[in-house]
Write an enzyme that holds these catalytic residues in place. Structure first.
Site, PDB file in Angstrom:
ATOM      1  N   LYS A 140       0.864  -1.196   0.000  1.00  0.00           N
ATOM      2  CA  LYS A 140       0.000   0.000   0.000  1.00  0.00           C
ATOM      3  C   LYS A 140       0.886   1.227   0.000  1.00  0.00           C
ATOM      4  O   LYS A 140       2.008   1.181   0.499  1.00  0.00           O
ATOM      5  CB  LYS A 140      -0.866   0.012   1.278  1.00  0.00           C
ATOM      6  CG  LYS A 140      -2.064   0.914   1.195  1.00  0.00           C
ATOM      7  CD  LYS A 140      -3.209   0.211   0.523  1.00  0.00           C
ATOM      8  CE  LYS A 140      -4.397   1.092   0.324  1.00  0.00           C
ATOM      9  NZ  LYS A 140      -5.565   0.291  -0.093  1.00  0.00           N
ATOM     10  N   ASP A 180      -6.941   4.443  -4.596  1.00  0.00           N
ATOM     11  CA  ASP A 180      -7.597   4.271  -3.293  1.00  0.00           C
ATOM     12  C   ASP A 180      -8.215   5.649  -3.009  1.00  0.00           C
ATOM     13  O   ASP A 180      -8.407   6.429  -3.955  1.00  0.00           O
ATOM     14  CB  ASP A 180      -6.562   3.860  -2.229  1.00  0.00           C
ATOM     15  CG  ASP A 180      -7.206   3.299  -0.958  1.00  0.00           C
ATOM     16  OD1 ASP A 180      -7.605   2.135  -0.961  1.00  0.00           O
ATOM     17  OD2 ASP A 180      -7.329   4.046   0.039  1.00  0.00           O
TER      18      ASP A 180
HETATM   19  N1  GLU Z   1      -7.247   0.201  -2.956  1.00  0.00           N
HETATM   20  C1  GLU Z   1      -7.984  -0.978  -3.274  1.00  0.00           C
HETATM   21  C2  GLU Z   1      -8.034  -1.905  -2.066  1.00  0.00           C
HETATM   22  O1  GLU Z   1      -8.072  -1.453  -0.958  1.00  0.00           O
HETATM   23  C3  GLU Z   1      -7.540  -1.646  -4.551  1.00  0.00           C
HETATM   24  C4  GLU Z   1      -6.115  -2.066  -4.659  1.00  0.00           C
HETATM   25  C5  GLU Z   1      -5.696  -2.522  -6.045  1.00  0.00           C
HETATM   26  O2  GLU Z   1      -6.518  -2.570  -6.943  1.00  0.00           O
HETATM   27  O3  GLU Z   1      -4.512  -2.831  -6.172  1.00  0.00           O
HETATM   28  O4  GLU Z   1      -8.106  -3.105  -2.164  1.00  0.00           O
END
Ligand code: GLU
Length: 460
Positions: A140, A180
């Protein structure tokens, strides 16, 4: 495998002591990281029976290794505003675990971003990505940058500066970011463009969530919200319930929330409230999604402006009060810890039947306890909102093959993945003595896949 009933008292004690000791260790090491400790605690509580059956995970130090990220990268992001003044934000990428595939997870631009929030999200992502069954590890990233009130050019300059540094650490086989909170198609476009500019080429699979007109997957935008509703519908079906004819509250009005509302409505539900950070709207006739998309997707306006088109609706500045409206199903799709114990009590008092976590960790530990005690059906985030990252992994596949699937193909695969996740959670909960508890099931099923890969890959 020995049966849970055959587990000796000693094995149980060994497992309990292990979980306790590791938790004390990470508490000491990360004492000021509230959200990270909250997320690890929740997982630890589920894993005791796993360690009593599998002492090899203890000798392999799986929990110690799994709670210390592979690395945390922090960096300065300097950028110039439209008046020529220079600002500095802090950028992050937490590369948590890569035993199942390249690090994968979104990027968040929000003033609340700090190490604890980045770590909790990357930790959760590792389990979520494992649950999808796809070859992706957990990561992340983000920055404590507030996109609110910034001009288009300022956002572009910020995103480019952020990527100039981050580009050193990512790659389509290394670490693949996505969006996100505060990061959508536009921001992804700027970051993807800057990455390719710096690398001198076109590396399609280095980012997901791209515009389908240039490299993105159809159905990615809708995937998290749709996936949450698919998962919750499976859970409801088991009890003879359905979205059809239900009253639903969906907090937020961003990407996850908008498409959770859309799918819930398609399945015959009436969505009566949604929100943004400045308040919530309540429309007892049912929210008009066209207006929400016009306000939020197309014009970046505030949710209170909904009343201009629909004067019969009500607006309230206190976001937390959204949970005082009676409903059958609540889908928290805004942010972490948005449902606390007080909100959970209100929902229970108003006879809510099911909760589906569209956001990451939107319910506090105390809220979850309330729901479980009162037998409210509960779909935990790492399972229920995995649809977004699942379609991201499909985007990676399409990029590798240099072709694109139709929206129908993607949606069909998404539905199948959400069903599979539901079944994995149910099976793990049953195998480990907590039938029907999807929270424990999701934690155990997500954990086992990563833990087995870690054992196979040796001590590192
Ligand atoms: N931010 C999204 C999550 O919390 C998607 C992450 C992604 O697609 O890599 O899962």
């Amino acid at each position: 495998m020995t049966n849970l009933n055959d587990v000796t008292k000693d094995a149980k004690k060994l497992a309990n002591d292990y979980v306790h000791e590791v938790y004390e260790l990470i508490k000491k090491r990360n004492s000021d990281e509230t959200e990270f400790l909250q997320a690890t605690r929740e997982i630890f509580d589920s894993l005791r029976p796993v360690f009593s059956l599998h002492p090899e995970y203890i000798s392999n130090g799986i929990l110690e290794r799994l709670t210390e990220p592979d690395r945390i990268i922090t960096f300065r992001v300097a950028w110039e505003d439209d008046q020529g003044k220079v600002h500095v934000n802090r950028g992050y990428r937490v590369q948590f675990n890569s035993d199942l595939g390249p690090y994968k997870g979104g990027i968040r631009f929000h003033p609340s971003v700090n190490t604890s929030i980045m770590k909790f999200l990357a930790f959760e992502q590792t389990f979520k990505n494992s649950l999808t069954g796809q070859p992706i590890g957990g990561g992340k990233g983000g920055a404590d940058f507030d996109p609110k009130g910034k001009s288009e050019r300022e956002i572009m300059r910020f995103a480019q500066s952020f990527m100039t540094e981050l580009s050193k650490y990512i790659g389509s086989d290394v670490d693949v970011p996505a969006g996100d909170i505060g990061v959508g198609r536009r921001e992804i476009g700027y970051m993807f463009g800057q990455y390719n500019r710096l690398k001198g080429g076109y590396e399609a699979g280095v980012f997901t969530g791209k515009d389908p007109n240039h490299g993105g997957s159809l159905g990615r935008k809708e995937a998290t919200g749709y996936g949450t509703v698919y998962f919750v519908e499976e859970m409801l079906k088991e009890k003879g319930l359905s979205f059809a004819g239900s009253k639903v509250i969906v907090s937020g009005s961003g990407n996850v929330s908008t498409y959770a509302m859309e799918k819930a409505m398609q399945l015959g539900a009436k969505v009566i409230a949604c929100s943004d950070s400045s308040g919530y709207i309540y429309d007892e006739n049912g929210i008009n999604l066209k207006t929400i998309k016009y306000l939020k997707e197309e014009n970046n306006l505030r949710i209170r402006d909904y009343l201009k088109e629909h004067p019969e609706a009500e607006f309230n500045e206190d976001c937390s009060k959204i949970w005082s409206i009676p409903c059958d199903i609540a889908l928290p799709c805004a942010t972490q810890n948005e449902i606390d114990e007080k909100a959970a009590r209100l929902l229970v008092a108003n006879s809510v039947k099911a909760i589906g976590e569209g956001a990451n960790m939107p319910c506090t530990k105390e809220a979850v306890v309330r729901f479980v005690e009162n037998e409210v059906l509960f779909a935990p985030a790492k399972a229920a909102n995995a649809g977004g990252v699942a379609v991201s992994a499909m985007e990676m596949s399409q990029n590798s093959m240099r072709l694109s699937w139709t929206e129908e193909e993607v949606d069909e695969k998404l539905q199948q993945i959400m069903k599979n996740i539901y079944i994995s959670c149910l099976n793990a909960a049953r195998d480990y003595g907590r039938p029907g508890n999807l929270i424990i099931g999701a934690n155990i099923a997500g954990f086992l896949k990563v833990a087995n890969a870690m054992v196979a890959h040796g001590v590192r």
